[in-house]
Write a protein that holds these residues in place. Structure first.
Motif, short mmCIF file in Angstrom:
data_model
loop_
_atom_site.label_atom_id
_atom_site.label_comp_id
_atom_site.label_asym_id
_atom_site.label_seq_id
_atom_site.Cartn_x
_atom_site.Cartn_y
_atom_site.Cartn_z
N CYS A 1 -11.86 4.30 -7.02
CA CYS A 1 -10.96 5.29 -7.61
C CYS A 1 -10.08 5.92 -6.53
CB CYS A 1 -11.76 6.35 -8.35
SG CYS A 1 -10.76 7.66 -9.09
N LEU A 2 -10.67 6.26 -5.39
CA LEU A 2 -9.92 6.88 -4.31
C LEU A 2 -8.89 5.91 -3.72
CD1 LEU A 2 -12.75 8.84 -2.44
CD2 LEU A 2 -11.17 9.67 -4.20
N GLU A 3 -9.24 4.64 -3.63
CA GLU A 3 -8.29 3.65 -3.15
C GLU A 3 -7.14 3.49 -4.13
OE1 GLU A 3 -10.55 0.15 -2.50
OE2 GLU A 3 -11.52 0.88 -0.66
N HIS A 4 -7.45 3.55 -5.42
CA HIS A 4 -6.41 3.44 -6.44
C HIS A 4 -5.45 4.63 -6.38
CE1 HIS A 4 -4.50 2.41 -10.23
NE2 HIS A 4 -4.72 3.63 -10.67
N LEU A 5 -5.95 5.78 -5.95
CA LEU A 5 -5.11 6.98 -5.82
C LEU A 5 -4.29 6.98 -4.53
CD1 LEU A 5 -7.65 9.69 -7.06
CD2 LEU A 5 -5.66 8.82 -8.29
N ASN A 6 -4.40 5.93 -3.73
CA ASN A 6 -3.62 5.78 -2.49
C ASN A 6 -3.91 6.92 -1.51
OD1 ASN A 6 -1.76 4.53 -0.77
ND2 ASN A 6 -0.04 5.76 -1.57
N LEU A 7 -5.19 7.14 -1.25
CA LEU A 7 -5.60 8.21 -0.34
C LEU A 7 -5.89 7.72 1.06
CD1 LEU A 7 -8.02 10.29 -2.63
CD2 LEU A 7 -5.54 10.45 -2.37
N TYR A 8 -5.74 6.42 1.32
CA TYR A 8 -6.04 5.86 2.64
C TYR A 8 -4.76 5.38 3.29
CZ TYR A 8 -10.92 5.90 1.12
OH TYR A 8 -12.15 6.30 0.67
N ASP A 9 -4.64 5.67 4.58
CA ASP A 9 -3.46 5.26 5.33
C ASP A 9 -3.52 3.76 5.62
OD1 ASP A 9 -1.06 5.49 6.57
OD2 ASP A 9 -1.72 6.88 8.13
N SER A 10 -2.37 3.14 5.68
CA SER A 10 -2.29 1.71 5.95
C SER A 10 -2.34 1.46 7.44
CB SER A 10 -0.99 1.15 5.36
OG SER A 10 0.13 1.74 6.00
N PRO A 11 -2.62 0.22 7.87
CA PRO A 11 -2.57 -0.09 9.31
C PRO A 11 -1.20 0.20 9.92
CG PRO A 11 -3.71 -1.83 8.12
CD PRO A 11 -3.13 -0.92 7.09
N GLN A 12 -0.13 -0.05 9.16
CA GLN A 12 1.19 0.26 9.68
C GLN A 12 1.38 1.77 9.86
OE1 GLN A 12 0.52 -1.60 7.01
NE2 GLN A 12 1.06 -3.67 7.71
N GLY A 13 0.83 2.55 8.92
CA GLY A 13 0.92 4.00 9.05
C GLY A 13 0.14 4.53 10.23
N LEU A 14 -1.03 3.97 10.48
CA LEU A 14 -1.82 4.38 11.64
C LEU A 14 -1.11 4.04 12.94
CD1 LEU A 14 -5.39 3.28 10.43
CD2 LEU A 14 -4.48 5.60 10.56
N GLU A 15 -0.46 2.87 12.98
CA GLU A 15 0.28 2.48 14.17
C GLU A 15 1.47 3.41 14.39
OE1 GLU A 15 1.03 0.20 17.58
OE2 GLU A 15 -0.70 0.28 16.23
N GLN A 16 2.12 3.81 13.33
CA GLN A 16 3.25 4.73 13.46
C GLN A 16 2.79 6.09 14.00
OE1 GLN A 16 5.28 5.46 9.76
NE2 GLN A 16 7.00 6.53 10.73
N ARG A 17 1.63 6.53 13.59
CA ARG A 17 1.09 7.79 14.10
C ARG A 17 0.76 7.68 15.59
NH1 ARG A 17 -0.33 11.44 10.03
NH2 ARG A 17 -0.09 10.58 7.94
N ARG A 18 0.24 6.54 16.02
CA ARG A 18 -0.05 6.37 17.44
C ARG A 18 1.23 6.40 18.27
NH1 ARG A 18 -4.54 3.03 15.56
NH2 ARG A 18 -3.14 1.24 15.31
N HIS A 19 2.29 5.80 17.75
CA HIS A 19 3.57 5.84 18.47
C HIS A 19 4.10 7.27 18.54
CE1 HIS A 19 3.85 1.61 19.10
NE2 HIS A 19 3.99 1.29 17.82
N ALA A 20 3.93 8.03 17.46
CA ALA A 20 4.38 9.43 17.47
C ALA A 20 3.59 10.25 18.48
CB ALA A 20 4.26 10.03 16.07
N VAL B 1 -9.60 11.84 7.37
CA VAL B 1 -9.43 11.92 5.92
C VAL B 1 -7.96 12.18 5.55
CG1 VAL B 1 -11.79 12.68 5.49
CG2 VAL B 1 -10.02 14.38 5.96
N HIS B 2 -7.02 11.87 6.44
CA HIS B 2 -5.62 12.16 6.15
C HIS B 2 -5.06 11.16 5.16
CE1 HIS B 2 -5.40 9.02 9.23
NE2 HIS B 2 -4.19 8.75 8.76
N LYS B 3 -4.06 11.60 4.40
CA LYS B 3 -3.37 10.76 3.44
C LYS B 3 -2.17 10.09 4.11
CE LYS B 3 -2.85 12.43 -0.70
NZ LYS B 3 -2.52 13.32 -1.84
N PRO B 4 -1.57 9.08 3.46
CA PRO B 4 -0.48 8.35 4.11
C PRO B 4 0.69 9.22 4.54
CG PRO B 4 -1.30 7.13 2.21
CD PRO B 4 -2.00 8.44 2.19
N HIS B 5 1.03 10.25 3.78
CA HIS B 5 2.20 11.06 4.10
C HIS B 5 1.82 12.45 4.61
CE1 HIS B 5 4.76 8.01 2.30
NE2 HIS B 5 3.98 8.01 1.24
#
Length: 663
Positions: free
Chosen positions: A98-117, A189-193
């Protein structure tokens, strides 16, 4: 000239079908008078006895003072714990789906973007610290022991040998700024955005004045950084900005000893395949910290560190916390600024349950969570251990939450205490209307999870669209508008930080009025001609508007309620903000359920377009704002009182003072 306005029709005609508020019945008046007279006679008798025994009188006075200022710190709250369900493993797996369906997990691309930031911000902080390395020491701004700073500057100014020059070539041998994450990103526990909460732990030569001046200038000059907004006058001073598309909340603190900041290179510049190695803040790092703002900034990191250390099963904790935070977001309970609970509050509540039930699965933990706090006896505080009132060796005494010594702490109605020294109440913003809504939603969630365990419901029912706007008949709608996005962000943050004043003023049990705020902002979209296009976000250079709602309920027999005094203080606060410019407006109107905008019923927490300018803040609470714009004169008509309509039309006076409703 634009001004904050209030709807001219400020009288609410109440319905007889609304719930009744608790008022003392008239037939009990004589009984109450008798009780008062008996109590008065007993007090007189006690005073006559105490005149003959001064020692007994002194003891009674001491006990009375303790009762006045004492809030139970370790009072056991007897709660019947629900038994683990035999199908808990299957329920936990269904919860994860259910939590995955709600899009509560960041994607690998999102995690990489955060590391660059993080890498980009670390680079800017190191450049800033290097520029300040040889600056003259100002003892008036450091407020820290300056001996180490002077020795450091003397070493930098002395001629270096070849070996020393070789060591200096390694830039990590110099004191650097440690960039430390906390909040939802640190807990995993951060969300994608979601934004990122970060602390810039600096060497002694960097001051808070430099942080809000030279660093802000450096950030604004970098093309990778946008929307730089310093808030130096906040309760927890912060720089808000966007780096490579990631929203950042950057706090500041500095150490008195810079040697610990030369131990290792920044983790954000290590191989991206490796996990981020966070700098650890120990008790010894608090030595020399005298300003409360720095201690508060470091406390967020220390709390995140302790939570990750004391929780027996981090995977179960993260799953449960994700579920709780999304539930709170859907039901309008997630906002520290608006007087509800923020990320750190929910994390401490979940951590307590996980600590008490180390072997429980996420589905069982969620059931225990809602059952426990639906029956919690507030204001009994939630703690993860004993409250440490004595500072560590060498650390200056800092304010600690202690209702026995500080009467103001005794007024907190929902204390959730941080585990790290100095222990603070992380939920001091919570008011009576917010606590009432939290308790109501907790009780309903407890029933839903119980039905899920019984097999009659699914986890999706816990996150279905909230029926808040169908439960009430009367609402106060607050519309915050500005001419473009840049001005709107400044104006919105100011109005948002003042809305708790409005909510508190609307709560008037003596007049039969209860307030039910909903912690969400809904956007209205406008085109370049100023025409409203419905729900959604406007383009950068178009008019922006966010709507906030407070439901109102009235006691039986209440016929008319005037809200002049309930809104005037809030309007005065926003009217007189020196950074306000033409087009920044805040209108208050009373609406009935049938007149609500359609988008409040179509709200979906998983939709990117439905959400607003809500900022997921874990530890920040703003008390005031600052702006670099030129101050302008207050826009309220002082003759008529703040909140009068002066937008080009003839002024409309506010309603007459509040009258007691006829019963």
């Amino acid at each position: 000239m634009a001004t904050a306005t209030m709807a001219t029709e400020s009288t609410v005609q109440t319905s007889s079908t609304l719930p009744t508020l608790s008022h003392p019945p008239k037939h009990n008046k004589q009984k109450n008078n008798n009780n008062h007279n008996n109590k008065h006679r007993n007090n007189n008798r006690s005073r006559r006895q105490n005149r003959n025994n001064p020692h007994q009188q002194q003891n009674q006075q001491s006990q009375q003072q303790q009762r006045m200022h004492a809030v139970p710190v370790s009072v056991p709250v007897p709660i019947i714990k629900p038994q683990p369900s035999p199908n808990a493993p299957d329920l936990s797996n269904n919860l994860l789906e259910c939590l995955e369906h709600l899009n509560l997990y960041d994607s690998p691309q999102g995690l990489e973007q955060r590391r660059h930031a993080l890498s980009a911000l670390q680079e800017l902080l190191n450049r800033w610290a290097s520029q300040l390395a040889l600056k003259p020491i100002d003892a008036n701004t450091t407020q820290l022991p300056t001996h180490d700073m002077q020795q450091q500057q003397l070493q930098l100014q002395q001629p270096q040998s070849q070996s020393q020059q070789g060591q200096a070539a390694n830039k990590w041998q110099r004191p650097r700024v440690a960039l430390i994450s906390f909040g939802s990103y640190r807990l995993g526990v951060h969300k994608p955005h979601a934004d990122m909460d970060l602390l810039a732990l600096s060497p002694p030569n960097c001051s808070r004045v430099d942080f809000f001046s030279s660093l802000v200038k450096l950030l604004r000059s970098d093309t990778r950084v946008n929307n730089v907004h310093p808030i130096s006058a906040a309760y927890t001073p912060v720089i808000k900005c966007t780096i490579l598309g990631i929203e950042i909340d950057l706090l500041f603190a500095r150490l008195s000893d810079a040697s610990k900041l030369t131990a290792q290179p920044p983790a954000s510049l290590l191989d991206s395949a490796n996990a981020r190695i966070e700098h650890r803040i120990d008790d010894v790092d608090l030595v020399g910290i005298s300003e409360e703002a720095g201690a508060r900034s470091m406390n967020g990191v220390r709390v995140a560190q302790m939570l990750l250390e004391i929780i027996p099963n981090l995977d179960h904790f993260r799953t449960t916390l994700r579920a709780v935070k999304e539930w709170a977001l859907v039901h309008g309970l997630y906002s520290n600024v608006l007087g509800f609970l923020g990320g750190i509050n929910w994390a401490i509540l979940v951590a307590k349950v996980c600590k008490q039930h180390p072997d429980a699965l996420p589905s069982t933990l969620l059931r225990i969570f809602f059952h426990t706090y639906a029956h919690w006896r507030w204001p009994a505080p939630v703690t993860l251990g004993d409250i440490v009132t004595t500072p560590p060796p060498g650390v200056l005494p800092l304010p600690v939450w202690n209702p026995k010594q500080n009467p103001r702490d005794g007024t907190h109605i929902m204390p959730i205490i941080t585990p790290a020294y100095p222990s603070m109440n992380s939920s001091y913003n919570v008011g009576i209307p917010q606590l009432r809504r939290i308790q109501m939603e907790m009780c309903e969630a407890d029933q839903i999870v119980a039905s899920i365990e019984a097999g009659t419901s699914t986890w999706s029912q816990l996150y279905q669209g909230n029926d808040f706007f169908r439960r009430h008949s009367n609402f106060l709608q607050i519309n915050i508008t500005a001419n473009n996005r840049a001005e709107f962000l400044e104006w919105f943050r100011l109005c948002e930080s003042r809305l708790r004043i409005l909510i508190a003023c609307l709560e008037s049990p003596e007049y039969g009025v209860q307030a039910y705020p909903f912690a969400k902002f809904f956007d209205r979209k406008y085109d370049r001609s100023g025409r409203c296009l419905g729900a959604g976000k406007s383009e950068e250079d178009c008019k922006h508007e966010a709507c906030f709602f407070v439901a109102l309920r009235f006691g039986r027999g209440v016929e008319n309620v005037y809200f002049r005094y309930g809104t005037s203080e809030f309007l005065h606060k926003v009217n007189t903000w020196e950074g306000r410019r033409l087009g920044m407006d805040c209108a208050i109107e009373l609406v009935h359920e049938c007149d609500l905008p359609a988008f409040v019923f179509d709200y979906d927490s998983d939709s990117d377009e439905s959400h607003e300018y809500f900022i997921e803040d874990d530890d920040l609470s703003y008390s005031s704002s600052s702006s670099s714009t030129q101050p302008v004169a207050p826009m309220a008509d002082e003759k008529l009182g703040s909140g009068c309509l002066t937008t080009g039309a003839p002024p409309v006076p506010l309603p007459s003072p509040l009258k007691r409703a006829r019963t």
